[in-house]
Every structure is written in structure tokens, then in C-alpha cells.
Design a protein around this motif. Sequence first.
Motif, short mmCIF file in Angstrom:
data_model
loop_
_atom_site.label_atom_id
_atom_site.label_comp_id
_atom_site.label_asym_id
_atom_site.label_seq_id
_atom_site.Cartn_x
_atom_site.Cartn_y
_atom_site.Cartn_z
N PRO A 26 43.53 55.78 50.87
CA PRO A 26 43.92 57.11 50.36
C PRO A 26 44.90 57.06 49.19
N GLN A 27 45.85 56.12 49.20
CA GLN A 27 46.87 56.07 48.14
C GLN A 27 46.52 55.09 47.03
N GLU A 28 45.30 54.56 47.05
CA GLU A 28 44.92 53.55 46.07
C GLU A 28 44.08 54.14 44.93
N VAL A 29 44.02 53.37 43.84
CA VAL A 29 43.14 53.68 42.71
C VAL A 29 42.29 52.46 42.42
N LYS A 30 41.14 52.71 41.83
CA LYS A 30 40.27 51.63 41.38
C LYS A 30 40.37 51.54 39.86
N VAL A 31 40.82 50.37 39.40
CA VAL A 31 41.02 50.18 37.96
C VAL A 31 39.94 49.25 37.42
N LYS A 32 39.24 49.70 36.39
CA LYS A 32 38.33 48.83 35.64
C LYS A 32 39.20 47.95 34.75
N VAL A 33 39.24 46.66 35.04
CA VAL A 33 40.11 45.75 34.31
C VAL A 33 39.48 45.41 32.95
N ILE A 34 40.22 45.68 31.89
CA ILE A 34 39.76 45.35 30.54
C ILE A 34 40.28 43.98 30.12
N ALA A 35 41.51 43.68 30.50
CA ALA A 35 42.12 42.39 30.15
C ALA A 35 43.10 42.00 31.24
N ALA A 36 43.20 40.70 31.48
CA ALA A 36 44.15 40.15 32.45
C ALA A 36 44.81 38.94 31.81
#
Length: 332
Positions: A26-36
Motif C-alpha cells: 500500500p505505501q510503495e511505488v513502482k519506479v521504472k529505472v532509467i539509470a542506476a
Amino acid sequence: MQGLVLDQDNASGINIKEVSLPDLKPQEVKVKVIAAALNHRDEWCRQGKYPNIKDGIILGSDGAGVVEAVGESVDKAWLGKEVIINAANFWGDDQSVQSADFQILGMPTNGTMAEYVHVNVSRLCDKPQHLTFEEAAALPLAGLTAYRAVLYHGQLKPGRQLLVTGFGGGVAQFAAQFGVAAGADVYVNSSSEEKLSKAKALGAIAGFNYKDENWVQSALDQTGGFDLVVDSAMGDTFPLLIKVLKPGGKLVFYGATLGNPPMMDARRVFWNQLTIQGTTMGSDQDFAEMVAFVESHQITPLVDSIFSFSDARTAFDRMAEGKQTGKIVLKI
């Protein structure tokens, strides 16, 4: 999705493979990673030298990307935002020290070297607009560590003299840039003349080659001593750093890559009223202040090189060689 995981059965210690993430909390987001970006802890995990490592965990603490989905308790205004990720989890309520539950993203929990990452929404910060995704990915862990060392513990003020040792690594380059932005007189040391030149191009007044056995005397002759030294090596360099501090000066160290010091000149420490301060990462307050500082002074992380995700092993090999000046970044 594709992720880079620790794989101690593989000759390289890492492996890019198909992985899956658990359901979004519930408190999370899904991030599309562009760079690491890589950190030394990623390489130490690969070498089996980091505590509590576990095969199959996605490595990576630093990341920048775009929010693609949000948990049911997260404000939908986050959707589509360009963000950077704070890798410091569970710092706690005490600004002076991390809690016993403190963890860093990327081990023991899945990190940023994958197409997607799930993080608590509290770990997100808007990406500074003046930075590319690759530059932004280079900022979080090293920038946070440097900010706490230089400005929280170091209390650096305009006109003070700062020495940053081992210039070239991620934290060291931020420490030098933060010192310049804070109005201090910044000096560095390194074993590479090329890295010393790069530091001066970023605003350092001068650099000292620590392979020169006379570098301490040269530093004292030129500066009269430093108000603040920021170091990550310790070991047998520690007595030398004590020597270059002014009376009332402070040594802040965020690592001990050369091990424990062989001795301490206790008389010099107490007579000159020196402070020796350890530090690691930083609190949520430090992170917010660091990002604001970077935006205010338009600081751009020094990126050594950018590798494609498929070429991650080469990026790790470059980290292992220690020849980089600035951060090594993966484009996912």
C-alpha cells in the motif's frame, strides 16, 4: 523483467536474469529505472566481502527513474514523476545516529539495477531538473554521505580550509564540490595527477599526490593546516591526517578501506583539541537538505562513464580497478 543479481556460483559473481517483484504494498511505488549507479558496496557484494549477502538479490542502491504505479495508500500525484531514490532505509528518529534497523537498498533487499524497483514512497524525491537521469542516478548514496560528512558533522563554513582525501571516488568528488559551493578553500589528495587536475577544474585550489613522501609538509607549507579533513581510507594514513589538522580541527571519516590505524598520537589529539568523527550515509533530513543544496548551487555529479545494462560486468570491472574519476552509471 531483467535484473542484475548477486550470483556467487557465477564466475563473475553477478548475473543478469529474468526476475520478478512481489506485489506492490500500500505505501510503495513502482519506479521504472532509467539509470542506476554503482557504489563500492556493490563490488564488495560481488566479491563476497559484504556482510549478510544473499544470492538472487538485485544489487544497486542508486537510481533515478519515473513512477509508473502507486500503492493504494499513495497519492496518485506521484504517477509520472521523475524521481531519485533515497537508499537509506529505517534511519529512525535520532538525527545524530542511525537506528539498529538501518538498511541500505540493494542488500539485503532488492535494489535499483533492474528495469523496475519497488520502494516506500517516503524514499522518493523529485529529480533535480538540471540533471539528466544518468547524473541524477549518481547522486543519492554518495551525495548523502558527503553532505553529512562535510556540512552536518564538518559544519564547514566559508573561508575554512578543507582537505578531501582520495579524490576520484563518488563520495570524495561530492565532498569537494560541496566544499567549493559552501565557500571553503578546498584541497584534495590522490595518487593520480589526472584526478588532481580534475579536482582543480571543479574548483579545488590545489592537490597533493600522496605517493610523494613529502606531501604532508607541502600541504602544511601551503595552507598552515586544515580545519576539516574528510577521509575514507584510515589505516596507516591516519597519523598523517592528524598532522595536517589545525588546532581545533576535525577529521570526519566515512570508511576504513585501509583498515584500522596502526597507532594514534594521543598527545597531539588532546593538546590540539582535535575531533575524530565517524559517519555513514545520512538521515532523511540530511537527504532533503542535500538535494536542496545541489539544486540551489546547480551542482552536477561527476560521471566517469556510462555503460549499457547488458555491459554491467564491464562496469563492475572498472569499479574493481579503482581508476574511475566520479561515478560509474548503468543505463537500464
